[in-house]
Design a protein around this motif. Structure first.
Motif, short mmCIF file in Angstrom:
data_model
loop_
_atom_site.label_atom_id
_atom_site.label_comp_id
_atom_site.label_asym_id
_atom_site.label_seq_id
_atom_site.Cartn_x
_atom_site.Cartn_y
_atom_site.Cartn_z
N ASP A 54 0.80 -1.23 0.00
CA ASP A 54 0.00 0.00 0.00
C ASP A 54 0.84 1.28 0.00
O ASP A 54 0.31 2.37 0.19
N THR A 55 2.16 1.14 -0.22
CA THR A 55 3.05 2.30 -0.08
C THR A 55 4.02 2.35 -1.25
O THR A 55 4.57 1.33 -1.66
N LEU A 56 4.23 3.55 -1.78
CA LEU A 56 5.22 3.73 -2.84
C LEU A 56 6.61 3.49 -2.27
O LEU A 56 7.02 4.11 -1.29
N ALA A 57 7.35 2.56 -2.87
CA ALA A 57 8.72 2.24 -2.45
C ALA A 57 9.67 2.54 -3.60
O ALA A 57 9.47 2.03 -4.72
N LEU A 58 10.69 3.33 -3.34
CA LEU A 58 11.67 3.66 -4.38
C LEU A 58 12.65 2.52 -4.60
O LEU A 58 13.36 2.49 -5.60
N ARG A 59 12.75 1.61 -3.67
CA ARG A 59 13.48 0.34 -3.73
C ARG A 59 14.96 0.43 -3.41
O ARG A 59 15.49 -0.42 -2.73
N ASP A 60 15.67 1.43 -3.91
CA ASP A 60 17.11 1.56 -3.59
C ASP A 60 17.33 2.82 -2.76
O ASP A 60 18.17 3.67 -3.08
N ALA A 98 4.71 -1.45 -2.38
CA ALA A 98 5.11 -2.52 -1.48
C ALA A 98 4.48 -2.30 -0.11
O ALA A 98 3.91 -1.23 0.17
N PRO A 99 4.57 -3.28 0.76
CA PRO A 99 4.13 -3.05 2.14
C PRO A 99 4.95 -1.92 2.78
O PRO A 99 6.14 -1.76 2.50
N GLU A 100 4.31 -1.17 3.63
CA GLU A 100 4.99 -0.07 4.31
C GLU A 100 6.23 -0.57 5.05
O GLU A 100 6.18 -1.59 5.73
N ALA A 120 13.54 -0.42 5.48
CA ALA A 120 14.46 -1.56 5.56
C ALA A 120 15.66 -1.34 4.65
O ALA A 120 16.80 -1.65 5.02
N SER A 121 15.42 -0.79 3.47
CA SER A 121 16.52 -0.49 2.55
C SER A 121 17.49 0.51 3.16
O SER A 121 18.71 0.36 3.06
N ALA A 175 7.86 -6.35 13.19
CA ALA A 175 7.93 -7.66 12.54
C ALA A 175 7.78 -7.50 11.03
O ALA A 175 8.45 -8.19 10.24
N GLN A 176 6.91 -6.59 10.61
CA GLN A 176 6.75 -6.32 9.18
C GLN A 176 8.06 -5.81 8.58
O GLN A 176 8.49 -6.27 7.51
N LEU A 177 8.69 -4.89 9.28
CA LEU A 177 9.95 -4.32 8.83
C LEU A 177 11.03 -5.39 8.73
O LEU A 177 11.77 -5.47 7.73
N ALA A 178 11.12 -6.25 9.73
CA ALA A 178 12.12 -7.32 9.72
C ALA A 178 11.86 -8.31 8.59
O ALA A 178 12.80 -8.75 7.90
N CYS A 179 10.61 -8.65 8.36
CA CYS A 179 10.27 -9.59 7.29
C CYS A 179 10.65 -9.02 5.93
O CYS A 179 11.22 -9.72 5.08
N LEU A 180 10.36 -7.75 5.71
CA LEU A 180 10.74 -7.10 4.46
C LEU A 180 12.26 -7.04 4.31
O LEU A 180 12.79 -7.20 3.21
N GLY A 181 12.95 -6.82 5.42
CA GLY A 181 14.41 -6.79 5.37
C GLY A 181 14.98 -8.13 4.96
O GLY A 181 15.92 -8.20 4.15
N VAL A 182 14.43 -9.23 5.49
CA VAL A 182 14.93 -10.55 5.12
C VAL A 182 14.66 -10.81 3.64
O VAL A 182 15.55 -11.27 2.90
N GLN A 183 13.44 -10.54 3.19
CA GLN A 183 13.11 -10.78 1.78
C GLN A 183 14.04 -9.99 0.87
O GLN A 183 14.59 -10.53 -0.11
N ARG A 184 14.24 -8.74 1.20
CA ARG A 184 15.06 -7.87 0.35
C ARG A 184 16.51 -8.37 0.29
O ARG A 184 17.13 -8.42 -0.78
#
Length: 323
Positions: A174-180, A209-211, A216-217, A250-259
């Motif tokens: 639900d959030t715009l992510a620039l990714r890098d 992406a999820p907020e 995390a990046s 937990a959401q932040l950590a999960c996104l960090g692992v995936q990334r």
């Protein structure tokens, strides 16, 4: 490269920058390259992004306009030839966060606070509806590159666990992510005010992406170690200012692992297919970032799956990638 040189010469011919001095700029992990154009005190940036390599300058231009229209600071597009993948853009300066902190190490809290301001602004904008969307299924698909280039074996079981973890902890894109969104892509402009102090680069791969994806990046930067107190302070600040729920960490950590699982694969590909061995040196920190985030109690199942499928990037493993 000779063909690209001819295209660049043709693109600059009869432009205001035709006779300006050209200096190469260190590029990123993509096939794009950059030249700083200079005449006296005036500068601009030439982006060379070959379409045949999958680059899309038109998307960069659309997103730059969008970001600038929403109170952020992307480079203005000065000239553009989308068919050839060439554009001249505003030079936001050379003082990225890394250079700034090298000169003034005590400025970390200020800089990461300014980056948090940008993320909170991004959180509030309505993203363009034509961007890709990182659902849990897409997030799992994104780590396939890990198996192709790093483990060199199927990671289908791990992908299934990543999808389960994302569905449980980060289900809503639900959030715009620039990714890098990290220190090398953030330009510090101390003479400006508010979000104009932070120049944004390398956002052409933006998606929804999820907020927390860009947070995390920022905080799990694979190129530099960020003091833990700055990490904690930044997360606390973000959570307080956004009224984040207790589950956000937990959401932040999960996104960090995936990334970072994906990054292991990306860097292995760069080192092997593209003969860029410098990326091997970053991989132990990528792994360390994964381990930090897997300590979140909500990710116990994912932690077991990662340990079962992925070997740590020891010197023997890294040497084996390029043997």
């Amino acid at each position: 490269m000779a063909d690209r040189a001819a295209l660049i010469a043709e693109f600059l011919q009869n432009s205001p920058w035709a006779s300006w001095e050209q200096t190469p700029i260190t590029g990123d992990a993509s096939s794009r390259r950059y030249l700083r154009l200079r005449q006296g005190s005036e500068t601009a940036i030439l982006m060379d992004a070959p379409p045949e390599n999958g680059e899309d300058t038109a998307k960069f231009a659309r997103l730059a306009e969008f970001l600038n229209g929403n109170g952020l600071s992307a480079p203005r597009i000065l000239a553009h030839a989308p068919d050839t993948g060439l554009m001249t853009i505003e030079d936001l300066g050379a003082n990225d966060f890394v250079a700034c902190l090298r000169a003034n190490p005590g400025d970390q809290a200020m800089l990461y606070g300014a980056a948090t301001d940008v993320l909170i602004t991004l959180r509030a904008v309505r993203a363009p509806n034509d961007l890709p969307v990182m659902t849990p299924q897409v997030g799992a698909q994104m780590i396939e590159i890990l198996g192709t280039y790093y483990t060199q074996s199927s990671v289908a079981d791990l992908q299934a666990e990543v999808e389960i973890a994302l569905a449980a902890n980060a289900p809503n894109p639900d959030t715009l992510a620039l990714r890098d969104f990290h220190a090398e892509n953030l330009i510090w402009r101390s003479e400006r005010e508010s979000n104009d102090r932070v120049g944004l680069l390398d956002f052409q791969d933006a998606f929804i992406a999820p907020e927390g994806y860009d947070l995390a990046s920022l905080l799990r930067d694979v190129r530099r170690e960020i003091p833990q107190d700055i990490v904690n302070q930044t997360i606390d600040d973000y959570c307080a200012r956004t009224n984040a729920p207790a589950t956000f960490r937990a959401q932040l950590a999960c996104l960090g692992v995936q990334r970072n699982l994906r990054i292991l694969g990306v860097f292995a590909r760069l080192a092997t297919e593209h003969q860029r061995p410098k990326y091997l040196a970053f991989m132990p920190r990528v792994w360390a970032n994964i381990l930090r985030d897997l300590e979140n109690p909500a990710l116990g199942r994912l932690k077991r799956a990662v340990f079962a499928a992925v070997r740590p990037p020891t010197p023997d493993i890294l040497n084996g990638l390029t043997a």
